[in-house]
Design a protein around this motif. Structure first.
Motif, mmCIF file in Angstrom:
data_model
loop_
_atom_site.group_PDB
_atom_site.id
_atom_site.type_symbol
_atom_site.label_atom_id
_atom_site.label_comp_id
_atom_site.label_asym_id
_atom_site.label_seq_id
_atom_site.Cartn_x
_atom_site.Cartn_y
_atom_site.Cartn_z
ATOM 1 N N ASP A 22 14.486 25.308 -15.601
ATOM 2 C CA ASP A 22 15.443 26.210 -16.234
ATOM 3 C C ASP A 22 16.540 25.395 -16.885
ATOM 4 O O ASP A 22 17.044 24.431 -16.315
ATOM 5 N N ASP A 24 20.306 25.383 -18.299
ATOM 6 C CA ASP A 24 21.560 26.107 -18.174
ATOM 7 C C ASP A 24 22.344 25.944 -19.470
ATOM 8 O O ASP A 24 23.125 25.014 -19.631
ATOM 9 N N ALA A 27 26.239 25.935 -19.345
ATOM 10 C CA ALA A 27 26.889 24.661 -19.035
ATOM 11 C C ALA A 27 27.043 23.829 -20.305
ATOM 12 O O ALA A 27 28.064 23.173 -20.508
#
Length: 124
Positions: A22, A24, A27
């Motif tokens: 995954d 992010d 972020a």
């Protein structure tokens, strides 16, 4: 199994859930947002005349704006008025304006940013 097979998979190999990672993106967006930029690319939708002042402000604030005008095209009179306003803003700031995506979108640029009418790739 060779190195290339581990990346693209060998014959009959099916990826497992553990093979995916995954990302992010939030972020990344937070990290990218630490340092302010001189210019931003903003996304907007204009459904009627009251939506144009915010778009115009963004161009006057030296940002590029990509505008979805699909719903606006349902009312020809409002469409023509909004387009005239946007063209006037582009001219006023010495920017540029162009329709793209079968005229579903309009891109308007601020001072000294011009839009090339030549396609970079994809044929025709």
């Amino acid at each position: 199994m060779g190195f290339l097979d581990s990346i693209i998979g060998g014959k009959g190999a099916t990826p497992k859930e553990d093979d995916y990672m995954d990302l992010d993106l939030a972020a990344y967006e937070e990290a990218a947002g630490e340092e302010p930029a001189l210019m931003y690319v903003k996304i907007a939708t204009i459904n009627d005349l009251k939506d144009t002042p915010r778009v115009k402000d963004e161009v006057y604030n030296n940002n590029i704006v990509i505008i979805d005008i699909q719903k606006l095209k349902l009312d020809k009179i409002t469409f023509e008025r909004v387009m005239k306003d946007l063209k006037d803003v582009a001219k006023d700031v010495n920017g540029d304006i162009i329709g793209i995506g079968d005229q579903r979108y309009v891109v308007i640029t601020p001072t000294s940013v011009k839009i090339s009418r030549e396609k970079v790739g994809g044929g025709n």
